[in-house]
Design a protein around this motif. Structure first.
Motif, PDB file in Angstrom:
ATOM      1  N   THR A 138       0.930  -1.149  -0.201  1.00 56.58           N
ATOM      2  CA  THR A 138      -0.105  -0.051   0.129  1.00 56.58           C
ATOM      3  C   THR A 138       0.795   1.166  -0.052  1.00 56.58           C
ATOM      4  N   VAL A 139       0.180   2.217  -0.459  1.00 52.44           N
ATOM      5  CA  VAL A 139       1.017   3.571  -0.313  1.00 52.44           C
ATOM      6  C   VAL A 139       1.682   3.997   1.152  1.00 52.44           C
ATOM      7  N   ALA A 140       0.732   3.627   2.082  1.00 51.06           N
ATOM      8  CA  ALA A 140       1.000   3.991   3.489  1.00 51.06           C
ATOM      9  C   ALA A 140       2.012   3.025   3.788  1.00 51.06           C
ATOM     10  N   ARG A 141       2.086   1.895   3.289  1.00 54.19           N
ATOM     11  CA  ARG A 141       3.211   1.126   4.032  1.00 54.19           C
ATOM     12  C   ARG A 141       4.745   1.423   3.172  1.00 54.19           C
ATOM     13  N   LEU A 142       4.463   1.866   1.772  1.00 52.99           N
ATOM     14  CA  LEU A 142       5.658   2.137   1.235  1.00 52.99           C
ATOM     15  C   LEU A 142       6.467   3.461   1.904  1.00 52.99           C
ATOM     16  N   LEU A 143       5.424   4.454   2.343  1.00 53.72           N
ATOM     17  CA  LEU A 143       6.074   5.585   2.781  1.00 53.72           C
ATOM     18  C   LEU A 143       6.440   5.201   4.415  1.00 53.72           C
ATOM     19  N   GLU A 144       5.981   4.427   5.066  1.00 51.67           N
ATOM     20  CA  GLU A 144       6.507   3.822   6.369  1.00 51.67           C
ATOM     21  C   GLU A 144       7.856   3.249   6.371  1.00 51.67           C
ATOM     22  N   LEU A 145       7.991   2.318   5.210  1.00 57.67           N
ATOM     23  CA  LEU A 145       9.023   1.561   5.197  1.00 57.67           C
ATOM     24  C   LEU A 145      10.430   2.303   4.792  1.00 57.67           C
ATOM     25  N   SER A 146      10.305   3.398   3.916  1.00 59.38           N
ATOM     26  CA  SER A 146      11.225   3.886   3.227  1.00 59.38           C
ATOM     27  C   SER A 146      11.293   5.376   3.514  1.00 59.38           C
ATOM     28  N   ALA A 147      12.389   6.117   2.534  1.00 60.69           N
ATOM     29  CA  ALA A 147      12.652   7.398   2.789  1.00 60.69           C
ATOM     30  C   ALA A 147      11.872   8.345   1.816  1.00 60.69           C
ATOM     31  N   VAL A 148      11.074   7.674   1.124  1.00 57.33           N
ATOM     32  CA  VAL A 148       9.955   8.124   0.137  1.00 57.33           C
ATOM     33  C   VAL A 148       9.120   8.868   1.031  1.00 57.33           C
ATOM     34  N   GLU A 149       8.638  10.262   0.728  1.00 58.16           N
ATOM     35  CA  GLU A 149       8.045  11.115   1.270  1.00 58.16           C
ATOM     36  C   GLU A 149       6.560  11.408   0.880  1.00 58.16           C
ATOM     37  N   ARG A 150       6.642  11.014  -0.404  1.00 57.11           N
ATOM     38  CA  ARG A 150       5.105  11.410  -1.101  1.00 57.11           C
ATOM     39  C   ARG A 150       5.069  10.431  -2.363  1.00 57.11           C
ATOM     40  N   VAL A 151       3.820  10.029  -2.788  1.00 54.81           N
ATOM     41  CA  VAL A 151       3.508   9.311  -4.074  1.00 54.81           C
ATOM     42  C   VAL A 151       2.629  10.243  -4.834  1.00 54.81           C
ATOM     43  N   ALA A 152       3.332  10.672  -5.988  1.00 57.23           N
ATOM     44  CA  ALA A 152       2.333  11.456  -6.757  1.00 57.23           C
ATOM     45  C   ALA A 152       1.979  10.662  -8.141  1.00 57.23           C
ATOM     46  N   VAL A 153       0.788  10.857  -8.257  1.00 59.30           N
ATOM     47  CA  VAL A 153      -0.005  10.012  -9.651  1.00 59.30           C
ATOM     48  C   VAL A 153      -0.213  10.940 -10.632  1.00 59.30           C
ATOM     49  N   LEU A 154       0.247  10.330 -12.106  1.00 54.63           N
ATOM     50  CA  LEU A 154      -0.173  11.141 -13.014  1.00 54.63           C
ATOM     51  C   LEU A 154      -1.300  11.260 -13.273  1.00 54.63           C
ATOM     52  N   GLY A 155      -1.799  12.377 -13.566  1.00 53.72           N
ATOM     53  CA  GLY A 155      -3.115  12.661 -13.607  1.00 53.72           C
ATOM     54  C   GLY A 155      -4.086  12.917 -12.613  1.00 53.72           C
ATOM     55  N   ALA A 156      -3.699  12.851 -11.539  1.00 48.91           N
ATOM     56  CA  ALA A 156      -4.419  13.134 -10.180  1.00 48.91           C
ATOM     57  C   ALA A 156      -3.642  13.912  -9.293  1.00 48.91           C
ATOM     58  N   PRO A 157      -3.964  15.252  -9.343  1.00 48.67           N
ATOM     59  CA  PRO A 157      -3.596  16.265  -8.572  1.00 48.67           C
ATOM     60  C   PRO A 157      -3.479  16.058  -6.912  1.00 48.67           C
ATOM     61  N   GLU A 158      -4.589  15.277  -6.458  1.00 50.46           N
ATOM     62  CA  GLU A 158      -4.724  15.148  -5.156  1.00 50.46           C
ATOM     63  C   GLU A 158      -3.706  13.967  -4.712  1.00 50.46           C
ATOM     64  N   GLY A 159      -2.953  13.319  -5.392  1.00 53.43           N
ATOM     65  CA  GLY A 159      -2.120  12.377  -5.188  1.00 53.43           C
ATOM     66  C   GLY A 159      -2.833  10.955  -5.018  1.00 53.43           C
ATOM     67  N   ALA A 160      -1.819  10.088  -3.998  1.00 56.47           N
ATOM     68  CA  ALA A 160      -2.490   8.747  -4.150  1.00 56.47           C
ATOM     69  C   ALA A 160      -2.907   8.563  -2.541  1.00 56.47           C
ATOM     70  N   ALA A 161      -4.060   7.820  -2.451  1.00 52.94           N
ATOM     71  CA  ALA A 161      -4.897   7.617  -1.163  1.00 52.94           C
ATOM     72  C   ALA A 161      -3.899   6.614  -0.340  1.00 52.94           C
ATOM     73  N   PRO A 162      -3.817   6.776   0.636  1.00 51.04           N
ATOM     74  CA  PRO A 162      -2.757   5.731   1.649  1.00 51.04           C
ATOM     75  C   PRO A 162      -3.259   3.882   1.412  1.00 51.04           C
ATOM     76  N   GLU A 163      -4.422   3.732   1.263  1.00 47.91           N
ATOM     77  CA  GLU A 163      -4.616   2.448   1.338  1.00 47.91           C
ATOM     78  C   GLU A 163      -4.433   1.945  -0.361  1.00 47.91           C
ATOM     79  N   ARG A 164      -4.355   2.873  -1.236  1.00 49.41           N
ATOM     80  CA  ARG A 164      -4.146   2.170  -2.825  1.00 49.41           C
ATOM     81  C   ARG A 164      -2.867   1.210  -2.780  1.00 49.41           C
TER      82      ARG A 164
END
Length: 208
Positions: free
Chosen positions: A138-164
């Protein structure tokens, strides 16, 4: 993220990004860099031929200076990097205002170090938590495990939902953007996401 100290390295690499990744990883191993290193590739366009330079960020100035010394110290008549990479290597090295090596390569190393220090550019290959980003997360798990701070989605200005869910393809290359380490993703099958960069880009794509 706390303050990091950045060393830029430029060998004039003009090949595919996957080859630059291999070079960066090989240098990190030979230099004995720890899991907390943050290693990036940088596209250099100024002067000469467009090519890829590297940068390594470490969490202390002492470690950064030791890294610079290892890269530039003479060894059996060759530079430190010649010894590390098997000979025949010309390179530039930069740390702060210090530069070493041929002018063009030293300038490329300084460019990479400046981008990484300002966190305005650089594609991260090595970063804390990178090895854990495999399979589907999940996006939330990726952010929890790593130094990545945000997931941006092409065509979606609001970004990625944590559960996606994100299908990593075991190839996650975030980039520095306006001070943050951001992974660009795109919609994939079944409502999942996938990193925008594919694992093995063709040479023509790797230049972009």
């Amino acid at each position: 993220m706390s303050e990091w100290y950045v060393v830029g390295v430029d060998t004039g690499h003009t090949g595919a990004l996957r080859e630059a990744d291999h070079l960066l990883r090989a240098l990190a191993v030979e230099l004995g860099l720890k899991d907390d290193v943050l290693g990036c590739t940088h596209h250099v366009r100024d002067g000469g031929r467009p090519h890829t330079a590297l940068s390594f960020a470490v969490p202390s100035e002492r470690a950064a200076r030791a890294l610079r010394r290892r890269l530039t110290a003479p060894g059996s008549g060759r530079s430190g990097a010649d010894t590390l990479l098997g000979g025949g290597i010309l390179l530039g090295v930069a740390l702060g205002g210090e530069r070493h090596g041929p002018d063009e390569l030293a300038a490329g190393a300084a460019h990479a170090a400046a981008e990484h220090t300002a966190r305005t550019g650089g594609r991260a290959v090595l970063y804390p938590g990178a090895v854990a980003l495999t399979g589907v997360l999940t996006v939330a798990r990726l952010l929890e495990l790593s130094a990545v701070e945000r997931v941006a989605v092409l065509g979606a200005p609001e970004g990625a939902a944590p559960e996606r869910r994100l299908v990593t393809r075991d190839h996650v290359r975030p980039e520095w953007r306006e001070g943050h380490l951001v992974l660009t993703a795109m919609p994939a099958a079944g409502g999942t996401l996938a990193p925008f960069e594919v694992p093995d880009p063709t040479p023509c794509c790797a230049d972009h």
